[in-house]
Design a protein around this motif. Structure first.
Motif, PDB file in Angstrom:
ATOM      1  N   ARG A 210       0.814  -1.217   0.000  1.00 52.28           N
ATOM      2  CA  ARG A 210       0.000   0.000   0.000  1.00 52.28           C
ATOM      3  C   ARG A 210       0.849   1.268   0.000  1.00 52.28           C
ATOM      4  NH1 ARG A 210      -2.506  -3.471   3.863  1.00 52.28           N
ATOM      5  NH2 ARG A 210      -4.565  -4.208   3.199  1.00 52.28           N
ATOM      6  N   VAL A 211       1.915   1.293   0.796  1.00 56.62           N
ATOM      7  CA  VAL A 211       2.725   2.509   0.861  1.00 56.62           C
ATOM      8  C   VAL A 211       3.386   2.780  -0.485  1.00 56.62           C
ATOM      9  CG1 VAL A 211       4.877   1.429   1.690  1.00 56.62           C
ATOM     10  CG2 VAL A 211       4.345   3.799   2.295  1.00 56.62           C
ATOM     11  N   HIS A 212       3.734   1.738  -1.207  1.00 62.75           N
ATOM     12  CA  HIS A 212       4.296   1.910  -2.552  1.00 62.75           C
ATOM     13  C   HIS A 212       3.251   2.531  -3.470  1.00 62.75           C
ATOM     14  CE1 HIS A 212       5.433   0.552  -6.656  1.00 62.75           C
ATOM     15  NE2 HIS A 212       6.643   0.852  -6.234  1.00 62.75           N
ATOM     16  N   GLY A 248      -9.867   8.847  -4.181  1.00 66.61           N
ATOM     17  CA  GLY A 248     -10.328   7.927  -3.157  1.00 66.61           C
ATOM     18  C   GLY A 248      -9.344   7.626  -2.047  1.00 66.61           C
ATOM     19  N   TRP A 249      -8.133   8.186  -2.124  1.00 66.73           N
ATOM     20  CA  TRP A 249      -7.213   8.021  -1.002  1.00 66.73           C
ATOM     21  C   TRP A 249      -7.786   8.756   0.211  1.00 66.73           C
ATOM     22  CZ3 TRP A 249      -3.134   4.900  -0.398  1.00 66.73           C
ATOM     23  CH2 TRP A 249      -2.566   4.333  -1.548  1.00 66.73           C
ATOM     24  N   TRP A 267      -3.533   4.869   9.090  1.00 64.48           N
ATOM     25  CA  TRP A 267      -2.543   3.804   8.989  1.00 64.48           C
ATOM     26  C   TRP A 267      -3.029   2.668   8.082  1.00 64.48           C
ATOM     27  CZ3 TRP A 267       2.329   2.752   9.427  1.00 64.48           C
ATOM     28  CH2 TRP A 267       2.761   1.420   9.526  1.00 64.48           C
ATOM     29  N   SER A 268      -4.324   2.404   8.127  1.00 65.55           N
ATOM     30  CA  SER A 268      -4.865   1.317   7.305  1.00 65.55           C
ATOM     31  C   SER A 268      -4.597   1.510   5.825  1.00 65.55           C
ATOM     32  CB  SER A 268      -6.371   1.182   7.540  1.00 65.55           C
ATOM     33  OG  SER A 268      -7.043   2.393   7.227  1.00 65.55           O
ATOM     34  N   ALA A 269      -4.398   2.754   5.395  1.00 66.55           N
ATOM     35  CA  ALA A 269      -4.161   3.040   3.978  1.00 66.55           C
ATOM     36  C   ALA A 269      -2.768   2.632   3.533  1.00 66.55           C
ATOM     37  CB  ALA A 269      -4.378   4.520   3.700  1.00 66.55           C
ATOM     38  N   VAL A 270      -1.833   2.468   4.477  1.00 70.03           N
ATOM     39  CA  VAL A 270      -0.446   2.123   4.126  1.00 70.03           C
ATOM     40  C   VAL A 270       0.061   0.892   4.870  1.00 70.03           C
ATOM     41  CG1 VAL A 270       0.198   4.486   3.491  1.00 70.03           C
ATOM     42  CG2 VAL A 270       0.469   3.725   5.876  1.00 70.03           C
TER      43      VAL A 270
END
Length: 275
Positions: A210-212, A248-249, A267-270
């Motif tokens: 996700r972080v990428h 949508g981020w 945090w869930s996004a990455v």
């Protein structure tokens, strides 16, 4: 003073104004502003006590009753910081001689006298020498010393403090938010933060993580906003952040933070995917 401090000695040096971006984040946080006891810990402050002194100076502008305790494993570093503080008390430095700062020996156990529990604990450039597998336990151990509603801020920055990122961990040891903070002047692209990601993420900047996806997407929108460079890097950064949010981020905050070169997501996004 802790008899057996927990953790490994930090290797890095300490630079003046290196943590200014993180200082600003802490000063603006609800956990600090609403704290009944605004005690803030600068955990692993490094070879000089300057980061604790700078943090206390910035926090005092928001809450004059703020207090900073610097903790280091190395007794020699504690001695150095106390010598610096003596110079401050004698009025021989630019810092306020009455600044509410002290220095003690300690590590992840976060020793604080009188049973006090800090509102904020920050550890910048501390976990970078640990294994990724050690991070979750370190988060839980340190966060367990916080007051109810407190915050553990853990991350990494470059030597000049121009590139930084950190994770906000709640008092129950759960990561809540991830923040990128960049000096916009002369910024090549937001993805430069990849080399200064927190330990929990730095090895996850690979396709499929996700972080990428976030950093690739941010760079792409930064490139698309290139025509706005005529109006300055701030407008370009705001446009890129706005585009990410439109896609949508779950970008938190708004223009007031973006203009500072900050982008925050849950945090869930990455969060790393399962190995």
């Amino acid at each position: 003073m802790a008899s057996s401090p927990l953790g490994r000695p930090t290797r890095g040096t300490t630079g003046t104004n290196r943590l200014r971006r993180n200082d600003r984040w802490i000063a603006a946080s609800a956990a600090f502003r609403a704290a009944s006891d605004p005690l803030v810990i600068d955990l692993g402050y490094g070879a000089s006590g300057v980061t604790a002194l700078e943090l206390a100076t910035r926090l005092a502008r928001v809450r004059p009753d703020a207090e900073v305790l610097g903790l280091e494993l190395d007794p020699a570093r504690v001695s150095t910081a106390r010598d610096q503080l003596a110079e401050v008390r004698a009025g021989r430095t630019p810092f306020d001689s009455g600044i509410r700062v002290s220095f003690e020996r300690g590590g992840f156990e976060v020793p604080v006298s009188g049973g006090r529990r800090p509102a904020i604990i920050r550890a910048m450039n501390v976990l970078r020498q640990y294994d990724e597998a050690d991070v979750a336990d370190a988060w839980r151990t340190v966060a367990g010393r916080l007051a109810t509603g407190g915050l553990f801020v853990e991350g990494t920055c470059d030597e000049l403090g121009r590139i930084a990122s950190w994770v906000d961990v709640t008092a129950d040891g759960v990561p809540a938010r991830f923040t990128i903070s960049l000096r916009l002047a002369e910024l090549e692209r937001p993805g430069i933060v990849a080399e200064r990601l927190p330990k929990a993420l730095i090895h996850r900047n690979v396709p499929g993580e996700r972080v990428h996806d976030l950093l690739v997407g941010f760079d792409r929108e930064w490139d698309r906003a290139a025509p706005l460079s005529t109006f300055g890097a701030t407008q370009r950064f705001i446009a890129a952040a706005t585009a990410l949010k439109a896609q949508g981020w779950p970008v938190l905050g708004g223009r007031s933070r973006w203009r500072l070169g900050e982008l925050t997501v849950p945090w869930s996004a990455v969060a790393p995917r399962s190995s």
